[in-house]
Design an enzyme around this catalytic site. Structure first.
Site, PDB file in Angstrom:
ATOM      1  N   GLY A 235       0.780  -1.234   0.000  1.00  0.00           N
ATOM      2  CA  GLY A 235       0.000   0.000   0.000  1.00  0.00           C
ATOM      3  C   GLY A 235       0.810   1.282   0.000  1.00  0.00           C
ATOM      4  O   GLY A 235       0.223   2.369   0.080  1.00  0.00           O
ATOM      5  N   GLU A 272       4.604  -6.032   1.492  1.00  0.00           N
ATOM      6  CA  GLU A 272       4.069  -6.456   0.193  1.00  0.00           C
ATOM      7  C   GLU A 272       3.861  -5.282  -0.752  1.00  0.00           C
ATOM      8  O   GLU A 272       2.725  -5.009  -1.175  1.00  0.00           O
ATOM      9  CB  GLU A 272       2.715  -7.137   0.400  1.00  0.00           C
ATOM     10  CG  GLU A 272       2.762  -8.360   1.264  1.00  0.00           C
ATOM     11  CD  GLU A 272       1.380  -8.878   1.639  1.00  0.00           C
ATOM     12  OE1 GLU A 272       1.300 -10.022   2.098  1.00  0.00           O
ATOM     13  OE2 GLU A 272       0.396  -8.126   1.479  1.00  0.00           O
ATOM     14  N   PRO A 273       4.922  -4.590  -1.107  1.00  0.00           N
ATOM     15  CA  PRO A 273       4.724  -3.462  -2.025  1.00  0.00           C
ATOM     16  C   PRO A 273       4.487  -3.933  -3.452  1.00  0.00           C
ATOM     17  O   PRO A 273       5.162  -4.845  -3.933  1.00  0.00           O
ATOM     18  CB  PRO A 273       6.052  -2.700  -1.929  1.00  0.00           C
ATOM     19  CG  PRO A 273       7.062  -3.718  -1.494  1.00  0.00           C
ATOM     20  CD  PRO A 273       6.323  -4.796  -0.739  1.00  0.00           C
ATOM     21  N   GLY A 274       3.492  -3.354  -4.106  1.00  0.00           N
ATOM     22  CA  GLY A 274       3.292  -3.594  -5.536  1.00  0.00           C
ATOM     23  C   GLY A 274       3.630  -2.300  -6.253  1.00  0.00           C
ATOM     24  O   GLY A 274       4.642  -2.166  -6.936  1.00  0.00           O
ATOM     25  N   CYS A 342     -16.264   3.772 -26.461  1.00  0.00           N
ATOM     26  CA  CYS A 342     -17.552   4.427 -26.627  1.00  0.00           C
ATOM     27  C   CYS A 342     -18.218   4.772 -25.306  1.00  0.00           C
ATOM     28  O   CYS A 342     -19.331   4.288 -25.034  1.00  0.00           O
ATOM     29  CB  CYS A 342     -18.460   3.525 -27.441  1.00  0.00           C
ATOM     30  SG  CYS A 342     -18.505   4.056 -29.124  1.00  0.00           S
ATOM     31  N   GLU A 343     -17.550   5.507 -24.470  1.00  0.00           N
ATOM     32  CA  GLU A 343     -18.154   5.996 -23.229  1.00  0.00           C
ATOM     33  C   GLU A 343     -17.544   7.359 -22.929  1.00  0.00           C
ATOM     34  O   GLU A 343     -16.341   7.558 -23.138  1.00  0.00           O
ATOM     35  CB  GLU A 343     -17.861   5.045 -22.049  1.00  0.00           C
ATOM     36  CG  GLU A 343     -18.477   3.681 -22.216  1.00  0.00           C
ATOM     37  CD  GLU A 343     -18.549   2.881 -20.919  1.00  0.00           C
ATOM     38  OE1 GLU A 343     -18.581   3.491 -19.826  1.00  0.00           O
ATOM     39  OE2 GLU A 343     -18.567   1.647 -21.010  1.00  0.00           O
ATOM     40  N   TYR A 371      -0.935  -1.638 -11.937  1.00  0.00           N
ATOM     41  CA  TYR A 371      -2.371  -1.692 -12.218  1.00  0.00           C
ATOM     42  C   TYR A 371      -2.698  -1.001 -13.545  1.00  0.00           C
ATOM     43  O   TYR A 371      -3.796  -0.496 -13.724  1.00  0.00           O
ATOM     44  CB  TYR A 371      -3.172  -1.092 -11.050  1.00  0.00           C
ATOM     45  CG  TYR A 371      -2.747  -1.674  -9.719  1.00  0.00           C
ATOM     46  CD1 TYR A 371      -3.073  -2.976  -9.385  1.00  0.00           C
ATOM     47  CD2 TYR A 371      -1.960  -0.943  -8.817  1.00  0.00           C
ATOM     48  CE1 TYR A 371      -2.644  -3.543  -8.196  1.00  0.00           C
ATOM     49  CE2 TYR A 371      -1.523  -1.495  -7.621  1.00  0.00           C
ATOM     50  CZ  TYR A 371      -1.877  -2.798  -7.321  1.00  0.00           C
ATOM     51  OH  TYR A 371      -1.447  -3.347  -6.137  1.00  0.00           O
TER      52      TYR A 371
HETATM   53  N1  LLP Z   1      -1.035  -6.877  -0.295  1.00  0.00           N
HETATM   54  C1  LLP Z   1      -2.354  -7.103  -0.425  1.00  0.00           C
HETATM   55  C2  LLP Z   1      -3.001  -8.103   0.418  1.00  0.00           C
HETATM   56  C3  LLP Z   1      -3.100  -6.363  -1.365  1.00  0.00           C
HETATM   57  O1  LLP Z   1      -4.399  -6.571  -1.481  1.00  0.00           O
HETATM   58  C4  LLP Z   1      -2.447  -5.401  -2.171  1.00  0.00           C
HETATM   59  C5  LLP Z   1      -3.193  -4.606  -3.162  1.00  0.00           C
HETATM   60  C6  LLP Z   1      -1.065  -5.213  -2.012  1.00  0.00           C
HETATM   61  C7  LLP Z   1      -0.391  -5.969  -1.065  1.00  0.00           C
HETATM   62  C8  LLP Z   1      -0.274  -4.237  -2.829  1.00  0.00           C
HETATM   63  O2  LLP Z   1      -0.720  -2.924  -2.727  1.00  0.00           O
HETATM   64  P1  LLP Z   1       0.186  -1.759  -3.383  1.00  0.00           P
HETATM   65  O3  LLP Z   1       1.499  -1.759  -2.665  1.00  0.00           O
HETATM   66  O4  LLP Z   1       0.358  -2.055  -4.810  1.00  0.00           O
HETATM   67  O5  LLP Z   1      -0.617  -0.505  -3.188  1.00  0.00           O
HETATM   68  N2  LLP Z   1      -6.079  -1.271  -8.561  1.00  0.00           N
HETATM   69  C9  LLP Z   1      -5.792  -0.303  -7.523  1.00  0.00           C
HETATM   70  C10 LLP Z   1      -4.974  -0.878  -6.411  1.00  0.00           C
HETATM   71  C11 LLP Z   1      -5.587  -2.112  -5.779  1.00  0.00           C
HETATM   72  C12 LLP Z   1      -4.711  -2.765  -4.776  1.00  0.00           C
HETATM   73  C13 LLP Z   1      -5.234  -4.095  -4.369  1.00  0.00           C
HETATM   74  N3  LLP Z   1      -4.445  -4.746  -3.377  1.00  0.00           N
HETATM   75  C14 LLP Z   1      -5.099   0.910  -8.144  1.00  0.00           C
HETATM   76  O6  LLP Z   1      -4.919   0.947  -9.368  1.00  0.00           O
HETATM   77  O7  LLP Z   1      -4.786   1.848  -7.444  1.00  0.00           O
END
Ligand code: LLP
Length: 419
Positions: A235, A272-274, A342-343, A371
């Protein structure tokens, strides 16, 4: 937001000009800079591992391209996977099963069986999941996800840690859940929470760590259970706007790890960084194909829409845009950058001051690595686009563009409709 230096009014990515990449591969195309990816991983890994033993679980939902996963595997990453599909992708990328953690929600028994058969540890989201798992495999590595009642995020849709969200076992029942797990013969090794996504402040991470530490301590005192790891989830936000500042990850790491070290006997922190790892490594390049001026607005019609990048439409997210072939030129006119879907909700950017545009200009949409492709779709029967990896002046295709044939491949028409 990464600042790119202008190279003779061309935008450079990974030692190449964006225009050259677009010419070679076509548009729309996601372009990832390998150097930036490795740098992001190393920065966050160093911040935590200098404080205590650390596992970085890259949340591959942000971008599960095999080439990106390979790079992160080389860097020593672990994986946060949400589905059997992500598990299989990461195994295919070469991650050993014990470096993946399956954290699902509404997980079916079928999926549990598959994850167990792959030997991948499971982070339990509910009593129901725990009881069903215990009938499949009692000696399987597990941890538990608590709903910490600490939620945060850039949009309501992505706040996961609040009491009303569907995620995790309520804080008030979590000790009972561990106790039942032990009775069922399961051996929980860790405790996890995830507050939400796109969090720009340190405070919610501190709050969730305090909840996790106090639970770990209670488990030690009441059940004599010593956990191996605390997982504070992902997050970590990034600055999408020019004026925003990046998160101080050294400070974040100190605040989190000091509380774990002083509050319980857990020896390893997991995060858990994405987004933090992939978002700013990637730009989406899209060509201006149509220009339209009405009494109200000036539209730059491009070849990427919310089928390619949905975040602006879905969350109202801001992505910085620049004109890659007129890079560094001052803004002159205000444009809405809109796609071919088309939106009316199909836009990538609104009211942006850009140099005067012509058909054929190349727009770069920043911070599209998390994402972006992962949430793209075939809506309006538009094939999904290419992905390219750039490193030190050379570019490789890491995903071919789909074709209309790919869209049609799995459809079937009953024979009675063919006469
Ligand atoms: N761990 C868990 C359990 C999660 O559900 C998530 C994201 C992450 C880690 C990684 O979060 P991050 O570090 O990437 O913020 N589609 C949305 C974000 C949805 C995130 C869902 N879970 C967007 O485009 O902002």
């Amino acid at each position: 937001m990464r600042q790119f230096e202008s190279l003779d009014s061309q935008m450079p990515i990974g030692g190449m000009s964006a225009t050259e990449i677009a010419r070679r591969f076509g548009t729309p195309v996601y372009v990832t800079d390998e150097r930036a990816l490795r740098d992001n991983y190393r920065r966050i890994s160093r911040a935590f591992s200098t404080q205590m033993p650390t596992r970085i679980h890259y949340a591959c939902k942000a971008n599960a391209n095999l080439a990106i996963l390979r790079i992160l595997k080389q860097e020593g990453s672990h994986i946060d996977a949400v589905s059997i599909g992500e598990v299989e992708t990461c195994l295919r990328a070469g991650f050993p099963a014990d470096r993946i953690l399956h954290t699902g929600v509404s997980v079916s028994t079928r999926e549990l069986e598959e994850v167990v058969s792959k030997g991948v540890p499971i982070n339990i989201d509910s009593f129901s999941e725990m009881r069903r798992l215990s009938t499949i495999a009692s000696v399987h590595p597990i941890s538990m996800r608590v709903n910490p009642d600490v939620g945060a995020g850039h949009h309501d849709h992505v706040v996961t840690g609040s009491k009303r969200s569907k995620f995790g076992i309520p804080k008030s029942e979590i000790v009972k859940a561990y106790s039942e797990a032990l009775e069922l013969g399961l051996k929980p090794k860790g405790l996890h929470a995830h507050i939400g996504a796109g969090v720009q402040e340190v405070t919610p991470f501190v709050q969730v760590t305090e909840v996790l530490v106090s639970i770990a301590k209670e488990l030690e005192e009441t059940l004599g259970l010593r956990l191996d790891f605390i997982d504070v989830g992902g997050g970590i936000g990034i600055p999408y706007r020019v004026e925003e500042k990046p998160m101080d990850v050294d400070l974040l790491a100190k605040e989190i790890t000091s509380r774990i070290k002083s509050g319980c006997s857990v020896g390893t922190v997991a995060i858990e960084p994405g987004r933090y790892i992939v978002a700013d490594t990637t730009v989406l390049l899209t060509s201006v194909v149509d220009l339209k001026e009405t009494q109200e607005k000036r539209f730059a019609g491009v070849d990427a829409g919310f089928n390619t990048l949905i975040r602006p439409s879905f969350y109202g997210s801001y992505h910085h845009v620049s004109v890659a072939n007129k890079f560094g030129r001052p803004g002159e006119l205000s444009y809405d950058v809109v796609g071919p879907i088309c939106e009316s909700g199909d836009f990538l950017a609104r009211d942006r001051l850009l140099p005067r545009l012509e058909e054929g200009d190349l727009i770069a949409v920043y911070d599209a690595g998390a994402y972006g492709f992962a949430m793209s779709s075939q809506y309006n029967s538009r094939p999904r686009c290419r992905e390219v990896l750039v490193n030190d002046g050379s570019a490789s295709l890491i995903r071919e563009m789909e074709t209309v044939e790919d869209i049609l491949r799995h459809q079937k028409v009953p024979s009675r409709l063919m006469i």
